[in-house]
Design a protein around this motif. Structure first.
Motif, PDB file in Angstrom:
ATOM      1  N   ALA A   1      10.401   2.389 -14.098  1.00 55.03           N
ATOM      2  CA  ALA A   1       8.971   2.348 -13.811  1.00 55.03           C
ATOM      3  C   ALA A   1       8.696   3.139 -12.543  1.00 55.03           C
ATOM      4  O   ALA A   1       8.652   2.605 -11.449  1.00 55.03           O
ATOM      5  N   SER A   2       8.540   4.436 -12.695  1.00 57.17           N
ATOM      6  CA  SER A   2       8.315   5.294 -11.538  1.00 57.17           C
ATOM      7  C   SER A   2       6.852   5.714 -11.480  1.00 57.17           C
ATOM      8  O   SER A   2       6.539   6.893 -11.472  1.00 57.17           O
ATOM      9  N   PHE A   3       5.989   4.744 -11.489  1.00 53.37           N
ATOM     10  CA  PHE A   3       4.569   5.024 -11.370  1.00 53.37           C
ATOM     11  C   PHE A   3       3.916   3.972 -10.484  1.00 53.37           C
ATOM     12  O   PHE A   3       4.465   2.907 -10.242  1.00 53.37           O
ATOM     13  N   THR A   4       2.737   4.317 -10.005  1.00 49.30           N
ATOM     14  CA  THR A   4       1.958   3.403  -9.182  1.00 49.30           C
ATOM     15  C   THR A   4       0.915   2.750 -10.077  1.00 49.30           C
ATOM     16  O   THR A   4       0.258   3.430 -10.867  1.00 49.30           O
TER      17      THR A   4
ATOM     18  N   ILE B   1     -15.511  -4.341  -6.916  1.00 46.30           N
ATOM     19  CA  ILE B   1     -15.379  -5.597  -6.173  1.00 46.30           C
ATOM     20  C   ILE B   1     -14.153  -5.536  -5.279  1.00 46.30           C
ATOM     21  O   ILE B   1     -14.232  -5.777  -4.083  1.00 46.30           O
ATOM     22  N   THR B   2     -13.002  -5.237  -5.862  1.00 45.23           N
ATOM     23  CA  THR B   2     -11.776  -5.068  -5.092  1.00 45.23           C
ATOM     24  C   THR B   2     -10.768  -4.246  -5.898  1.00 45.23           C
ATOM     25  O   THR B   2     -10.888  -4.112  -7.116  1.00 45.23           O
ATOM     26  N   ALA B   3      -9.805  -3.705  -5.198  1.00 47.07           N
ATOM     27  CA  ALA B   3      -8.712  -2.958  -5.824  1.00 47.07           C
ATOM     28  C   ALA B   3      -7.454  -3.207  -4.999  1.00 47.07           C
ATOM     29  O   ALA B   3      -7.527  -3.303  -3.776  1.00 47.07           O
ATOM     30  N   TYR B   4      -6.331  -3.324  -5.672  1.00 42.31           N
ATOM     31  CA  TYR B   4      -5.072  -3.579  -4.974  1.00 42.31           C
ATOM     32  C   TYR B   4      -3.909  -3.082  -5.817  1.00 42.31           C
ATOM     33  O   TYR B   4      -4.044  -2.814  -7.012  1.00 42.31           O
ATOM     34  N   SER B   5      -2.769  -2.947  -5.171  1.00 38.24           N
ATOM     35  CA  SER B   5      -1.559  -2.474  -5.824  1.00 38.24           C
ATOM     36  C   SER B   5      -0.870  -3.624  -6.563  1.00 38.24           C
ATOM     37  O   SER B   5      -0.896  -4.765  -6.113  1.00 38.24           O
ATOM     38  N   VAL B   6      -0.247  -3.289  -7.688  1.00 39.76           N
ATOM     39  CA  VAL B   6       0.470  -4.279  -8.502  1.00 39.76           C
ATOM     40  C   VAL B   6       1.938  -3.893  -8.530  1.00 39.76           C
ATOM     41  O   VAL B   6       2.279  -2.721  -8.737  1.00 39.76           O
ATOM     42  N   ASP B   7       2.810  -4.869  -8.314  1.00 37.30           N
ATOM     43  CA  ASP B   7       4.249  -4.634  -8.394  1.00 37.30           C
ATOM     44  C   ASP B   7       4.657  -4.623  -9.864  1.00 37.30           C
ATOM     45  O   ASP B   7       4.636  -5.656 -10.543  1.00 37.30           O
TER      46      ASP B   7
END
Length: 159
Positions: free
Chosen positions: A14-17, A141-147
């Protein structure tokens, strides 16, 4: 005779953001705002993502930046579908009803409206700047990174 077992999961990296976006806008409006703020060019793909034996389909927008070797994907995480209700009323006449069912592309992230996948193998991508630009959109509303490694259904993101 020795038995050799190869697992397919061992070969997938999984080499993506992956970014989660909470936003009540329609997908085309969000794609337009992302194009404007991130200076990208997302376009709707002709076919949606279909999972669960075609019972749910998710819109997908994509842009391939050939200069930076980066692929940007915006996917809907929610699919709402009206289906026939199978209920017994116990009466002589049947009452046909409709039920609105909700499906999720990633069931672990049920509260997330959209997923933003950035596939970049060659260069460093500054995730914080991208998140700040997305969060500066007033309708988001919001945005964040997911592992990605913590997701059980990360194979839904392979297309």
């Amino acid at each position: 005779m020795a038995l050799h077992k190869l697992l397919v999961d061992d070969f997938y990296d999984a080499s993506f953001t992956l970014l989660a976006i909470h936003c009540r806008l329609e997908d085309y409006r969000l794609a337009y705002l992302l194009n404007k703020n991130l200076e990208i060019n997302l376009e709707r793909k002709p076919q949606d993502l279909d999972y669960k034996y075609f019972s749910a389909s998710y819109s997908i927008y994509e842009w391939e930046d050939k200069e930076q070797y980066t692929t940007w994907n915006l996917m809907s995480n929610v699919c709402k579908k009206e289906e026939d209700s199978l209920q017994s009323t116990g009466s002589l006449f049947e009452a046909q009803g409709k039920v609105l069912k909700t499906y999720h592309l990633l069931p672990e992230l049920k509260n997330v409206d959209y997923l933003f996948k950035i596939d970049n193998d060659t260069q460093y991508l500054n995730e914080k700047i991208i998140l700040n630009k997305i969060q500066s959109i007033p309708q988001v509303i919001t945005a964040y990174s997911v592992d990605v490694e913590q997701l059980k259904s990360k194979d839904h993101l392979i297309f």
